[in-house]
Design an enzyme around this catalytic site. Structure first.
Site, PDB file in Angstrom:
ATOM      1  CE  LYS A 274     -10.129   1.632 -11.404  1.00  0.00           C
ATOM      2  NZ  LYS A 274      -9.576   0.365 -11.233  1.00  0.00           N
TER       3      LYS A 274
ATOM      4  CE  LYS B  62      -6.632  -6.604  -6.454  1.00  0.00           C
ATOM      5  NZ  LYS B  62      -6.926  -6.907  -7.941  1.00  0.00           N
TER       6      LYS B  62
ATOM      7  CE  LYS C 112      -5.379  -0.188 -18.452  1.00  0.00           C
ATOM      8  NZ  LYS C 112      -5.499   0.401 -17.194  1.00  0.00           N
TER       9      LYS C 112
ATOM     10  CG  ASP D 227      -5.015  -0.259  -5.352  1.00  0.00           C
ATOM     11  OD1 ASP D 227      -6.228  -0.246  -5.961  1.00  0.00           O
ATOM     12  OD2 ASP D 227      -4.252  -0.986  -4.968  1.00  0.00           O
TER      13      ASP D 227
END
Length: 299
Positions: free
Chosen positions: A46, A41, A72, A159
């Site tokens: 992560k 998510k 990003k 996701d």
């Protein structure tokens, strides 16, 4: 009524029902290294997980390459201490003539020799993340940067919502899902499991398990895993040291030896050893939306 209205097309792509993603070019295969893709998510941690896992592999003596797959381009900044330019931005500068690039144009060396690449991505609503991943792998192969690499980690944004975001699964041996002990994170994990299962019909990728991140407890994660036949293979508690390491642009392996930090480092080393030694290729059965609400919802 048009012919299409009377006979709507049935999409039967190579990567599951409804998929229209292009199949991987045989020349783009990553060979020789163990390849892991990290999913979860949005905002679940992560990049923190990927970077500390890369650092852990490097401390086991492995030659590591981490590829950030997010516009990003912040996947690797705790390894390098800075935001580096993306592959897609660098390709734009040379009018998409990759032969003009040198490895140092798009690869940085981070903590303990970890090679760091930020694939980047197209501006929102303008392109496919899968194209960027493909171009990045091609560049790495053209410059022979994968030939002396033991571990490749793809850190994938948010996701899985389209075939482009799932593109790293075409390269991976194992997919790792980062979750938390809450409904939204587990709901996203359930969707990711379905995506990996679809890919596994045509690619070597299999699920390794999940990491419970930023969670004091793991009861909800474990209940879900027991229900679908999945495994939790690591637990990173909700400790402030991890947040502070991000603010300091460092991995946990560069922080002072506080008790929480030492404990988290040990868990990352254990996770790296588990993945390196090989995990069973799991094939859990993702739940229907209604069923997962029944399992984890509250009255």
């Amino acid at each position: 009524m048009s012919p299409l209205d009377r006979n709507p097309p049935v999409l039967r792509g190579q990567d599951g029902e409804g998929s229209v993603q292009v199949h991987q070019d045989e020349d783009a295969k990553i060979e020789g290294a163990k390849v892991f893709s990290v999913y979860g998510k949005g905002g679940i941690g992560k990049s923190t997980t990927s970077s500390n896992l890369s650092a852990a592999f490097s401390n086991l003596g492995k030659r590591v390459l981490q590829i950030g797959c997010d516009p990003k381009h912040d996947s690797t900044f705790t390894l390098t201490g800075h935001l580096q330019p993306t592959v897609i931005d660098i390709l734009k500068e040379v009018d998409f003539h990759p032969e003009e690039l040198r490895p140092e144009d798009f690869v940085s060396t981070g903590y303990n020799g970890v090679m760091c690449v930020e694939a980047g991505g197209p501006p929102a609503g303008t392109g496919c993340g899968g194209y960027v991943v493909g171009q990045t792998v091609k560049l790495l192969k053209q410059h022979h940067l994968l030939e002396e690499t033991d571990v490749v980690i793809f850190d994938v944004l948010g996701d899985v919502v389209c075939g482009g975001f799932a593109a790293p699964l075409q390269h991976a041996d194992r997919a790792l899902i980062v979750t938390a002990n809450d409904f939204d994170s587990i709901y996203a994990m359930n969707r990711i499991i379905a995506a990996v299962q679809a890919k596994s019909k045509n690619y070597k990728v299999r699920l390794a398990g999940c990491v419970a991140n930023r969670s004091r407890e793991t009861n909800e994660v474990d209940r879900y895993c027991d229900t679908v036949g999945f495994n939790r293979i690591a637990h990173m508690p909700d400790v402030d040291a991890i947040r502070r390491s991000r603010l300091k642009k460092k991995t946990l392996f560069e922080m002072d030896d506080e008790e929480d930090i030492v404990r988290c480092r040990a868990e990352y080393i254990r996770l790296a050893e588990t993945l390196w030694n090989g995990t069973e290729g799991l094939a859990p059965a993702p739940m229907e939306d209604r069923d997962i609400f029944e399992l984890l919802g509250f009255d």
